[in-house]
Write an enzyme that holds these catalytic residues in place. Structure first.
Site: not given
Ligand code: GLN
Length: 209
Positions: A57-59, A89, A116, A143-144, A178, A180
């Site tokens: 997600g978004e850390s 991630c 990141r 993903i990112r 990921h 999942e």
């Molecule tokens: N870019 C996100 C972060 O640094 C991590 C990306 C993800 O969990 N898919 O939080």
């Protein structure tokens, strides 16, 4: 013979990110044999679980929320005492020993350094095949994704273009991708198997089985 998971209860940290996708994946493996999945939002929810998943997600957001809700320190303590934990991630970023972003301070449960969003904008999401030790070829969805810029005292289970993308230190597992989102349950099965073996005593934490 089917493995019995009736005693296994996996918690999924439920603040932000791929929470539902992990729950669905874990349930598909656990439910047929009576194992359960639970959402973790309070410190007490961590009591009695056999394993914990920290989703992607978004850390920065996940870090803020687990610190605010008093869960951060408890996870560190439980991880150090051997609770099986899988971070994917953003989850891996939270478990790391160092990040390049002062807004996210890693738990130090995995001895890796993180950059990141290091794959850059133009290819910030992609899927490619990787080879995971003990699992085999696997479709990795990035993903990112973060990059593991330095891997210390961990076992590297998979690389992508010379970068480690899956690492393990005893009871703690971290992935930059990921599983999942693939419909392929083998990484979740691998983690559930770790959890099924129970809490690993501290002195055995570095032993990879
Ligand atoms: N870019 C996100 C972060 O640094 C991590 C990306 C993800 O969990 N898919 O939080």
């Amino acid at each position: 013979m089917r493995i019995q998971y009736s005693m296994v209860k996996i918690g999924v940290l439920g603040f932000q990110g791929d929470v539902q996708e992990h729950i669905t994946s874990l349930r598909s493996v656990l439910q047929p044999s009576g194992g359960t999945v639970t959402v973790i939002r309070k410190a007490e929810d961590l009591d009695g679980i056999s394993g914990l998943v920290i989703p992607g997600g978004e850390s920065t957001t996940i870090f803020k929320l687990i610190s605010m809700y008093g869960i951060y320190d408890k996870i560190v303590r439980m991880g150090k005492s051997g609770l099986p934990i899988m971070g994917t991630c953003a989850g891996l970023i939270i478990l790391s020993s160092k990040t390049n972003d002062e807004r996210v301070s890693g738990m130090g449960l995995l001895n890796v350094e993180i950059l990141r969003n290091a794959y850059g904008r133009q290819i910030d999401s992609f899927i490619d095949s990787i080879d995971i030790e003990g699992i085999g070829k696997f479709p990795a969805v990035f993903i990112r994704a973060p990059v593991i810029s330095k891997a210390g005292d961990v076992e590297v289970m998979a690389y992508y273009r010379d970068n480690p993308v899956m690492v393990r230190n005893g009871n703690v597992l971290g992935l930059t991708f990921h599983p999942e989102l693939t419909g392929d349950m083998r990484v979740h099965e691998y983690f559930i198997h770790m959890a099924e073996r129970g809490v690993v005593p501290v002195e055995e934490r570095k032993v990879v089985r």
